[in-house]
Design a protein around this motif. Structure first.
Motif, short mmCIF file in Angstrom:
data_model
loop_
_atom_site.label_atom_id
_atom_site.label_comp_id
_atom_site.label_asym_id
_atom_site.label_seq_id
_atom_site.Cartn_x
_atom_site.Cartn_y
_atom_site.Cartn_z
N VAL A 86 -7.98 38.90 24.73
CA VAL A 86 -9.38 38.51 24.67
C VAL A 86 -9.48 37.01 24.42
CG1 VAL A 86 -11.55 38.77 23.39
CG2 VAL A 86 -10.12 40.77 23.83
N ARG A 87 -10.29 36.35 25.22
CA ARG A 87 -10.51 34.91 25.07
C ARG A 87 -10.97 34.62 23.64
NH1 ARG A 87 -15.68 32.41 27.51
NH2 ARG A 87 -15.35 30.14 27.48
N LEU A 88 -10.38 33.59 23.03
CA LEU A 88 -10.65 33.30 21.63
C LEU A 88 -12.13 32.98 21.42
CD1 LEU A 88 -9.65 32.94 18.77
CD2 LEU A 88 -8.93 30.61 19.35
N ALA A 89 -12.74 32.24 22.32
CA ALA A 89 -14.15 31.92 22.19
C ALA A 89 -14.99 33.19 22.17
CB ALA A 89 -14.60 31.01 23.33
N ASP A 90 -14.64 34.15 23.02
CA ASP A 90 -15.36 35.42 23.06
C ASP A 90 -15.13 36.23 21.79
OD1 ASP A 90 -16.33 34.83 25.59
OD2 ASP A 90 -14.73 35.92 26.63
N ALA A 91 -13.89 36.23 21.30
CA ALA A 91 -13.57 36.98 20.09
C ALA A 91 -14.37 36.46 18.90
CB ALA A 91 -12.07 36.88 19.80
N VAL A 92 -14.47 35.14 18.77
CA VAL A 92 -15.21 34.55 17.66
C VAL A 92 -16.69 34.85 17.79
CG1 VAL A 92 -15.92 32.37 16.59
CG2 VAL A 92 -13.53 32.73 17.22
N THR A 93 -17.24 34.67 18.99
CA THR A 93 -18.67 34.92 19.19
C THR A 93 -19.02 36.37 18.90
OG1 THR A 93 -18.82 33.17 20.86
CG2 THR A 93 -20.55 34.85 20.87
N GLN A 94 -18.21 37.30 19.42
CA GLN A 94 -18.47 38.72 19.19
C GLN A 94 -18.42 39.06 17.71
OE1 GLN A 94 -15.49 40.59 21.62
NE2 GLN A 94 -16.40 39.85 23.52
N PRO A 134 -11.48 31.22 5.85
CA PRO A 134 -10.79 32.38 6.41
C PRO A 134 -10.65 32.31 7.93
CG PRO A 134 -12.97 33.01 5.64
CD PRO A 134 -12.72 31.63 5.16
N LEU A 135 -11.65 31.74 8.60
CA LEU A 135 -11.57 31.65 10.05
C LEU A 135 -10.52 30.64 10.48
CD1 LEU A 135 -12.76 32.79 12.62
CD2 LEU A 135 -14.50 30.99 12.57
N THR A 136 -10.34 29.58 9.69
CA THR A 136 -9.28 28.61 9.99
C THR A 136 -7.92 29.29 10.04
OG1 THR A 136 -10.46 26.72 9.02
CG2 THR A 136 -8.06 26.56 9.14
N ALA A 137 -7.65 30.14 9.05
CA ALA A 137 -6.35 30.82 8.99
C ALA A 137 -6.12 31.71 10.20
CB ALA A 137 -6.26 31.64 7.70
N VAL A 138 -7.16 32.43 10.61
CA VAL A 138 -7.03 33.34 11.76
C VAL A 138 -6.84 32.56 13.05
CG1 VAL A 138 -8.25 35.05 13.14
CG2 VAL A 138 -8.30 35.20 10.66
N ILE A 139 -7.63 31.51 13.24
CA ILE A 139 -7.51 30.70 14.46
C ILE A 139 -6.14 30.01 14.51
CG2 ILE A 139 -8.42 28.71 15.70
CD1 ILE A 139 -11.19 29.43 14.64
N ALA A 140 -5.68 29.50 13.37
CA ALA A 140 -4.37 28.85 13.31
C ALA A 140 -3.26 29.80 13.72
CB ALA A 140 -4.12 28.30 11.91
N GLU A 141 -3.35 31.05 13.24
CA GLU A 141 -2.34 32.04 13.61
C GLU A 141 -2.41 32.35 15.09
OE1 GLU A 141 -0.85 36.50 12.25
OE2 GLU A 141 -2.45 35.49 11.17
N ARG A 142 -3.62 32.46 15.61
CA ARG A 142 -3.79 32.76 17.03
C ARG A 142 -3.25 31.62 17.91
NH1 ARG A 142 -7.77 36.00 19.90
NH2 ARG A 142 -7.41 35.59 22.12
N LEU A 143 -3.44 30.39 17.47
CA LEU A 143 -3.01 29.23 18.24
C LEU A 143 -1.58 28.82 17.95
CD1 LEU A 143 -6.17 26.93 17.98
CD2 LEU A 143 -5.55 28.46 19.85
N GLY A 144 -0.98 29.39 16.90
CA GLY A 144 0.34 28.96 16.50
C GLY A 144 0.32 27.53 16.01
N PRO A 204 -21.68 26.04 23.17
CA PRO A 204 -21.07 24.72 23.42
C PRO A 204 -19.64 24.58 22.89
CG PRO A 204 -23.31 24.50 22.62
CD PRO A 204 -22.94 25.92 22.42
N LEU A 205 -19.22 25.47 22.01
CA LEU A 205 -17.87 25.39 21.45
C LEU A 205 -16.83 26.03 22.36
CD1 LEU A 205 -18.58 26.29 17.71
CD2 LEU A 205 -18.61 24.04 18.81
N ALA A 206 -17.27 26.82 23.33
CA ALA A 206 -16.33 27.56 24.18
C ALA A 206 -15.31 26.65 24.87
CB ALA A 206 -17.10 28.39 25.21
N PRO A 207 -15.71 25.50 25.46
CA PRO A 207 -14.70 24.64 26.10
C PRO A 207 -13.63 24.15 25.13
CG PRO A 207 -16.90 24.04 26.82
CD PRO A 207 -17.08 25.00 25.69
N ALA A 208 -14.01 23.88 23.88
CA ALA A 208 -13.03 23.43 22.89
C ALA A 208 -12.05 24.56 22.56
CB ALA A 208 -13.74 22.95 21.63
#
Length: 218
Positions: A86-94, A134-144, A204-208
């Motif tokens: 699942v695209r990360l932008a979509d996962a966060v938005t959902q 908490p979201l920083t930790a999850v995104i960091a893990e997802r992005l390595g 607007p955050l999706a491209p980032a």
């Protein structure tokens, strides 16, 4: 990675925090927010005012916490639970939309109470800052991303977008000046769809997010 269950001390702290926020909301609904003192909340929860101050800085924080408690952790958990495809932008938005809109009757009543007073609305908006850590930790893990610089910027941007969406949602219909509207006090009737407001603010955050994911791909 599994998180160990909380120890006895932490469970007692969680129980005290829950008792305080439940007492705060109940008293605010019964008496009106202006008629509730910190001492009243502490007494209803069976603790001292000094103990109360270890958990909340104001009555408004305690009242709002009854609605927003653990929401930031649930958002992070929902993102982590999304399949890797699942695209990360979509996962966060959902995750954000689900956690802010999937509320029951009790939460709806509490939100109506929150909209009646400027201090409660301010405290409600301030809770969005809690999304970042908490979201920083999850995104960091997802992005390595072991340094978490990119993850932190993305998570902070999400928190800011959510606040902007909530400000727009709380703005009285027909008034385009959100800051002036929220500062005016009095009853605010939420306008439009909160889900739509959140999606529009996060779009607007999706491209980032996409660029960060592409950067980590081998």
């Amino acid at each position: 990675m599994t998180t160990p269950p909380p120890g006895l001390r932490e469970r007692k702290k969680q129980a005290t925090r829950q008792a305080l926020r439940e007492a705060a909301l109940r008293l605010a609904e019964e008496r009106g927010p202006d008629q509730v003192r910190v001492e009243d909340i502490a007494e209803a929860a069976g603790v001292s005012p000094r103990t109360y101050n270890n958990y909340f800085a104001s009555r408004e924080q305690a009242i709002v916490s009854a609605v927003t408690a653990d929401r930031e952790a649930r958002i992070a958990a929902a993102v982590a639970a999304r399949p890797a495809g699942v695209r990360l932008a979509d996962a966060v938005t959902q995750a954000v939309v689900e956690q802010y809109t999937d509320t029951g009757e009790r939460e709806h009543r509490a939100l109506l109470l929150i909209t009646t007073q400027t201090a409660l609305r301010d405290a409600f908006l301030d809770t969005t800052a809690g999304i970042e850590r908490p979201l920083t930790a999850v995104i960091a893990e997802r992005l390595g991303d072991p340094e978490a610089h990119t993850a932190r910027v993305l998570a902070a941007s999400v928190a800011a977008a959510v606040r902007i969406a909530l400000e727009g949602w709380l703005r009285p219909a027909g008034n385009t000046d959100g800051a002036e509207s929220l500062a005016a006090g009095g009853l605010v009737v939420p306008s439009g769809s909160l889900a739509d407001q959140l999606r529009a603010a996060l779009a607007p955050l999706a491209p980032a997010f996409d660029a960060a994911e592409q950067h980590t791909q081998p």
